[in-house]
Design a protein around this motif. Sequence first.
Motif, PDB file in Angstrom:
ATOM      1  N   ALA A   1      75.682  56.573  12.952  1.00  0.00           N
ATOM      2  CA  ALA A   1      74.348  55.286  12.687  1.00  0.00           C
ATOM      3  C   ALA A   1      75.136  54.791  11.990  1.00  0.00           C
ATOM      4  O   ALA A   1      76.043  54.401  11.892  1.00  0.00           O
ATOM      5  CB  ALA A   1      73.267  55.610  11.444  1.00  0.00           C
ATOM      6  N   HIS A   2      74.946  53.120  12.273  1.00  0.00           N
ATOM      7  CA  HIS A   2      75.808  51.484  12.000  1.00  0.00           C
ATOM      8  C   HIS A   2      74.627  50.820  11.175  1.00  0.00           C
ATOM      9  O   HIS A   2      73.488  51.014  11.721  1.00  0.00           O
ATOM     10  CB  HIS A   2      76.926  50.608  12.912  1.00  0.00           C
ATOM     11  CG  HIS A   2      75.677  50.615  13.899  1.00  0.00           C
ATOM     12  ND1 HIS A   2      75.590  51.687  15.421  1.00  0.00           N
ATOM     13  CD2 HIS A   2      74.762  49.404  14.543  1.00  0.00           C
ATOM     14  CE1 HIS A   2      74.388  51.323  16.514  1.00  0.00           C
ATOM     15  NE2 HIS A   2      74.231  49.683  15.966  1.00  0.00           N
ATOM     16  N   GLY A   3      75.616  49.648  10.597  1.00  0.00           N
ATOM     17  CA  GLY A   3      74.357  48.692  10.339  1.00  0.00           C
ATOM     18  C   GLY A   3      73.697  47.652  10.966  1.00  0.00           C
ATOM     19  O   GLY A   3      73.989  47.575  12.041  1.00  0.00           O
ATOM     20  N   SER A   4      72.235  47.542  10.135  1.00  0.00           N
ATOM     21  CA  SER A   4      71.242  46.877  11.262  1.00  0.00           C
ATOM     22  C   SER A   4      71.700  45.750  11.203  1.00  0.00           C
ATOM     23  O   SER A   4      70.832  44.887  12.840  1.00  0.00           O
ATOM     24  CB  SER A   4      69.674  46.833  10.610  1.00  0.00           C
ATOM     25  OG  SER A   4      70.106  46.513   9.508  1.00  0.00           O
ATOM     26  N   VAL A   5      72.173  45.253  11.388  1.00  0.00           N
ATOM     27  CA  VAL A   5      72.898  43.350  10.858  1.00  0.00           C
ATOM     28  C   VAL A   5      73.613  43.613  12.562  1.00  0.00           C
ATOM     29  O   VAL A   5      73.295  42.716  13.646  1.00  0.00           O
ATOM     30  CB  VAL A   5      73.558  42.776  10.201  1.00  0.00           C
ATOM     31  CG1 VAL A   5      74.955  43.628   9.579  1.00  0.00           C
ATOM     32  CG2 VAL A   5      73.963  41.911  10.380  1.00  0.00           C
ATOM     33  N   LEU A   6      74.228  44.802  13.061  1.00  0.00           N
ATOM     34  CA  LEU A   6      75.227  44.742  14.238  1.00  0.00           C
ATOM     35  C   LEU A   6      73.999  44.726  15.698  1.00  0.00           C
ATOM     36  O   LEU A   6      74.644  44.130  16.316  1.00  0.00           O
ATOM     37  CB  LEU A   6      76.412  46.057  13.867  1.00  0.00           C
ATOM     38  CG  LEU A   6      77.676  45.814  12.914  1.00  0.00           C
ATOM     39  CD1 LEU A   6      78.236  47.220  13.205  1.00  0.00           C
ATOM     40  CD2 LEU A   6      78.335  44.641  12.755  1.00  0.00           C
ATOM     41  N   ASP A   7      73.096  45.395  15.480  1.00  0.00           N
ATOM     42  CA  ASP A   7      71.801  46.033  16.379  1.00  0.00           C
ATOM     43  C   ASP A   7      71.501  44.470  16.587  1.00  0.00           C
ATOM     44  O   ASP A   7      71.313  43.374  17.343  1.00  0.00           O
ATOM     45  CB  ASP A   7      71.324  46.473  16.212  1.00  0.00           C
ATOM     46  CG  ASP A   7      72.076  48.137  16.104  1.00  0.00           C
ATOM     47  OD1 ASP A   7      72.588  48.341  16.852  1.00  0.00           O
ATOM     48  OD2 ASP A   7      71.300  48.852  15.350  1.00  0.00           O
ATOM     49  N   ASP A   8      71.179  43.568  15.403  1.00  0.00           N
ATOM     50  CA  ASP A   8      70.219  42.329  15.101  1.00  0.00           C
ATOM     51  C   ASP A   8      71.275  40.958  15.860  1.00  0.00           C
ATOM     52  O   ASP A   8      70.629  40.342  16.510  1.00  0.00           O
ATOM     53  CB  ASP A   8      70.521  41.774  13.927  1.00  0.00           C
ATOM     54  CG  ASP A   8      69.459  42.318  13.017  1.00  0.00           C
ATOM     55  OD1 ASP A   8      68.494  43.530  14.115  1.00  0.00           O
ATOM     56  OD2 ASP A   8      68.966  43.141  12.280  1.00  0.00           O
ATOM     57  N   LEU A   9      72.921  41.241  16.033  1.00  0.00           N
ATOM     58  CA  LEU A   9      73.295  40.574  16.291  1.00  0.00           C
ATOM     59  C   LEU A   9      74.088  40.401  17.266  1.00  0.00           C
ATOM     60  O   LEU A   9      74.708  39.680  18.246  1.00  0.00           O
ATOM     61  CB  LEU A   9      74.888  40.063  15.268  1.00  0.00           C
ATOM     62  CG  LEU A   9      74.129  38.935  13.613  1.00  0.00           C
ATOM     63  CD1 LEU A   9      75.875  39.052  12.665  1.00  0.00           C
ATOM     64  CD2 LEU A   9      74.135  37.669  14.492  1.00  0.00           C
ATOM     65  N   TYR A  10      74.179  41.843  18.195  1.00  0.00           N
ATOM     66  CA  TYR A  10      74.398  42.019  18.794  1.00  0.00           C
ATOM     67  C   TYR A  10      74.377  43.682  19.894  1.00  0.00           C
ATOM     68  O   TYR A  10      74.607  42.611  20.938  1.00  0.00           O
ATOM     69  CB  TYR A  10      76.552  42.316  18.374  1.00  0.00           C
ATOM     70  CG  TYR A  10      77.391  41.906  17.670  1.00  0.00           C
ATOM     71  CD1 TYR A  10      77.388  40.660  17.844  1.00  0.00           C
ATOM     72  CD2 TYR A  10      77.722  42.019  16.172  1.00  0.00           C
ATOM     73  CE1 TYR A  10      78.501  39.483  17.284  1.00  0.00           C
ATOM     74  CE2 TYR A  10      78.208  41.104  15.341  1.00  0.00           C
ATOM     75  CZ  TYR A  10      78.325  40.593  15.983  1.00  0.00           C
ATOM     76  OH  TYR A  10      79.532  39.266  14.747  1.00  0.00           O
ATOM     77  N   GLY A  11      73.041  43.654  19.819  1.00  0.00           N
ATOM     78  CA  GLY A  11      73.194  45.174  20.446  1.00  0.00           C
ATOM     79  C   GLY A  11      73.994  45.715  21.091  1.00  0.00           C
ATOM     80  O   GLY A  11      74.768  46.083  20.438  1.00  0.00           O
ATOM     81  N   GLU A  12      73.546  46.359  21.993  1.00  0.00           N
ATOM     82  CA  GLU A  12      74.486  47.294  22.654  1.00  0.00           C
ATOM     83  C   GLU A  12      74.997  46.305  23.926  1.00  0.00           C
ATOM     84  O   GLU A  12      74.754  45.458  24.460  1.00  0.00           O
ATOM     85  CB  GLU A  12      73.663  48.306  23.120  1.00  0.00           C
ATOM     86  CG  GLU A  12      73.211  49.120  22.905  1.00  0.00           C
ATOM     87  CD  GLU A  12      73.877  50.105  21.553  1.00  0.00           C
ATOM     88  OE1 GLU A  12      75.003  50.524  22.209  1.00  0.00           O
ATOM     89  OE2 GLU A  12      73.248  50.415  20.596  1.00  0.00           O
ATOM     90  N   PHE A  13      76.000  47.120  24.241  1.00  0.00           N
ATOM     91  CA  PHE A  13      77.110  45.904  24.875  1.00  0.00           C
ATOM     92  C   PHE A  13      78.828  46.927  25.876  1.00  0.00           C
ATOM     93  O   PHE A  13      78.955  48.256  25.395  1.00  0.00           O
ATOM     94  CB  PHE A  13      77.605  44.640  24.040  1.00  0.00           C
ATOM     95  CG  PHE A  13      78.655  44.955  22.850  1.00  0.00           C
ATOM     96  CD1 PHE A  13      80.770  44.994  23.271  1.00  0.00           C
ATOM     97  CD2 PHE A  13      77.484  44.987  21.986  1.00  0.00           C
ATOM     98  CE1 PHE A  13      80.817  45.287  22.404  1.00  0.00           C
ATOM     99  CE2 PHE A  13      79.444  45.505  20.982  1.00  0.00           C
ATOM    100  CZ  PHE A  13      79.846  45.053  20.527  1.00  0.00           C
ATOM    101  N   ALA A  14      78.544  46.871  26.399  1.00  0.00           N
ATOM    102  CA  ALA A  14      80.049  47.426  27.192  1.00  0.00           C
ATOM    103  C   ALA A  14      80.964  47.118  26.539  1.00  0.00           C
ATOM    104  O   ALA A  14      81.590  45.451  26.279  1.00  0.00           O
ATOM    105  CB  ALA A  14      79.593  46.668  28.521  1.00  0.00           C
ATOM    106  N   GLN A  15      81.876  47.591  25.892  1.00  0.00           N
ATOM    107  CA  GLN A  15      83.452  47.534  25.702  1.00  0.00           C
ATOM    108  C   GLN A  15      84.378  48.274  26.409  1.00  0.00           C
ATOM    109  O   GLN A  15      84.343  48.833  26.628  1.00  0.00           O
ATOM    110  CB  GLN A  15      83.372  48.666  23.922  1.00  0.00           C
ATOM    111  CG  GLN A  15      82.333  48.159  23.440  1.00  0.00           C
ATOM    112  CD  GLN A  15      81.934  48.761  21.926  1.00  0.00           C
ATOM    113  OE1 GLN A  15      83.149  49.614  21.698  1.00  0.00           O
ATOM    114  NE2 GLN A  15      80.691  49.106  21.580  1.00  0.00           N
ATOM    115  N   ASP A  16      85.245  47.462  26.011  1.00  0.00           N
ATOM    116  CA  ASP A  16      86.255  47.912  26.584  1.00  0.00           C
ATOM    117  C   ASP A  16      87.005  48.910  26.511  1.00  0.00           C
ATOM    118  O   ASP A  16      87.345  48.867  25.262  1.00  0.00           O
ATOM    119  CB  ASP A  16      87.589  46.755  26.784  1.00  0.00           C
ATOM    120  CG  ASP A  16      88.973  46.586  27.369  1.00  0.00           C
ATOM    121  OD1 ASP A  16      88.855  48.054  28.150  1.00  0.00           O
ATOM    122  OD2 ASP A  16      89.564  46.038  27.837  1.00  0.00           O
TER     123      ASP A  16
END
Length: 341
Positions: free
Chosen positions: A302-317
Amino acid sequence: MSLRRFLGSLSAAALMTIVPPALADGEVNLYTSRHYDSDQVLFAAFTEATGITVNVIEDKAGKLIERIKTEGVNSPADVFLTVDASNLMNAASDGLFQATSSDSLDSRIPANLRHPDGLWFAFTKRARVIMVREDAGVTGLERYEDLADPRFDDMICIRSSGNIYNQSLVGSLIAANGEEATAAWVQGLVANMAREPESNDTGQIRAVAAGECSIGVANTYYLARLTRSDDPADRAVAAAIDVILPNQDDRGTHVNISGAGVLSHAPNAANAVAFLEFLASDEAQLAFADGNNEWPAVEGVAHGSVLDDLYGEFAQDDISVATFGANRSSALNIMEANGWK
């Protein structure tokens, strides 16, 4: 996170897995370029849980690398912990790390987030993304490559070519597109700069919010810090920013790391390995990453909710982050030769 709260999250079974009782004494000497209070809580938790004292020396990555080289075989340092894969690769190329054999680290840290020969391992992730002022009307900006488009003339704020985060980003572009195309991209980016490079990543975000430029490039945790700040002025800056996660339709967004390795002349090598394995535990991963608004390197934590709020799920290189360091010299040459100050 407080020490008591962190220790309460660690189960007895987890502690036995992290550090066998036979190692539960002595010390580990840590040289680190990270300077967050949350890291100190984590180090104290390791000591409380294992009996191994963590002695910490903090400085900039380059200075610590030079110190380790100067100390040579007499260095007391066991572990070097730093930000950016290029810093880790610099240390590795200087022969400062020893290979670490750990089934735990090999199974928990993805292959693209560790040195291919086990010289260092990632423990947190951060992305380098594009940030635009929400009322700037910026359209058609979907890839890092688009930053060189003449449509964005006089619109971009970005740090200097001397910044290692930018060097790693350019190193990833070399891997994706080759040196010739990357040189042309740097020329276009420089032509689109609204000002000569200055300040840090927070400075780029503030400049975008203030209207000095419409587009900035920064690491994800800087915006998260502003979002979580107790200062209303900081939160107002963050609220003025829209995030673009580049290259979602092809290779994914550029991701870098914080990481560490056991040093070649470590006097407490077994304790150093135990320390790294501790950093890869679920509980430590959560605390380590959340302390600086980063993502855990271990998948599924799990990670901080602020990251989900700002960035959501995304494709990473998913390129090996070791590539950034391997390409750093070429990246810096291209940046300087094409006008990136």
